[in-house]
Write a protein that holds these residues in place. Structure first.
Motif, short mmCIF file in Angstrom:
data_model
loop_
_atom_site.label_atom_id
_atom_site.label_comp_id
_atom_site.label_asym_id
_atom_site.label_seq_id
_atom_site.Cartn_x
_atom_site.Cartn_y
_atom_site.Cartn_z
N GLU A 19 37.95 -11.03 -29.08
CA GLU A 19 38.12 -11.18 -27.58
C GLU A 19 39.05 -12.34 -27.60
O GLU A 19 39.70 -12.53 -26.17
N LEU A 20 39.01 -13.45 -28.29
CA LEU A 20 39.54 -14.51 -28.10
C LEU A 20 41.27 -14.03 -27.85
O LEU A 20 41.92 -14.85 -26.97
N LEU A 21 41.78 -13.22 -28.51
CA LEU A 21 43.13 -12.70 -28.48
C LEU A 21 43.42 -12.17 -26.79
O LEU A 21 44.79 -12.48 -26.52
N THR A 22 42.48 -12.04 -26.04
CA THR A 22 42.72 -11.64 -24.47
C THR A 22 43.16 -12.74 -24.03
O THR A 22 43.60 -12.59 -22.77
N TYR A 23 42.68 -14.04 -24.56
CA TYR A 23 42.95 -15.26 -23.62
C TYR A 23 44.08 -15.98 -24.40
O TYR A 23 44.50 -17.19 -24.03
N GLY A 24 44.67 -15.34 -25.21
CA GLY A 24 46.03 -16.00 -25.86
C GLY A 24 45.37 -17.06 -27.04
O GLY A 24 46.22 -17.90 -27.42
#
Length: 199
Positions: free
Chosen positions: A70-75
């Motif tokens: 999910e971190l990827l959705t926050y860049g």
């Protein structure tokens, strides 16, 4: 997780959480046994990475290690200086850290995050051959990627409280947020502020 299962995870590697053009790529020293056993970064219950990431404002809620993608959705993303799983970071040799630093620099050039955030000043000093480095932003860059050294969130790091750690992570978040407020000027190729800089 039994002691036998943890011991069986020694010397494993786990996948990075990474994509091109991230705001911040966090870089641990190397995976612990719990991370090796689960495949999740910063998985040991006493590790403060996930609580501090939330307390500093990087994530809207505290993520579980199993939610790392999910971190990827926050860049945001996660990698490590050394890939090999150990019980303690001090089991790594200086040579492993130096070689890990070389591989890390190649990875950063490929993925081009805006910031590389290395969590652990001692490992950073070895991996980047910078004996005087301190926690905070560094003068060194890797291409266009800037570097920030953060305190190690391990529960074994008694020099930093969770609150002080969150404050330092928050300084990086503020810097990354200021980057979000800057867009390229098509006429000059330089940045033009489009926001207030507040986060």
């Amino acid at each position: 997780m039994t002691p036998e299962e943890l011991e069986a995870a020694r010397d494993r590697t786990i996948e990075d959480v990474v994509a091109g053009g991230l705001r911040v790529l966090f870089c641990g020293i190397n995976p612990g046994l719990m991370s090796g056993a689960t495949g999740h970064h910063f998985a040991r219950p006493g590790n403060r990475f996930w609580p501090v990431l939330h307390a500093s404002g990087f994530t809207p809620r505290q993520l579980k290690p199993s939610e790392q993608r999910e971190l990827l959705t926050y860049g945001l993303g996660i990698t490590n200086v050394a890939a090999r799983t150990t019980a303690r970071a001090d089991e790594l040799s200086q040579e492993e850290l130096r070689e890990g630093g070389r591989i890390l620099r190649e990875k950063v050039r490929h993925h081009a995050p805006r910031w590389l955030a290395v969590v652990g000043v001692t490992a950073y000093r070895v991996a980047f051959d910078d004996r005087t480095a301190k926690v905070g932003p560094q003068e060194r860059t890797i291409g266009a990627t800037r570097i920030w050294v953060l305190p190690n969130p391990s529960g074994l790091n008694a020099h930093w409280s969770a609150a002080a750690m969150a404050e330092e992570f928050g300084r990086l978040r503020a810097a990354a947020s200021r980057d979000d407020d800057v867009t390229p000027d098509p006429g000059t190729g330089t940045g033009t502020g489009t926001g207030t800089g507040s986060s």
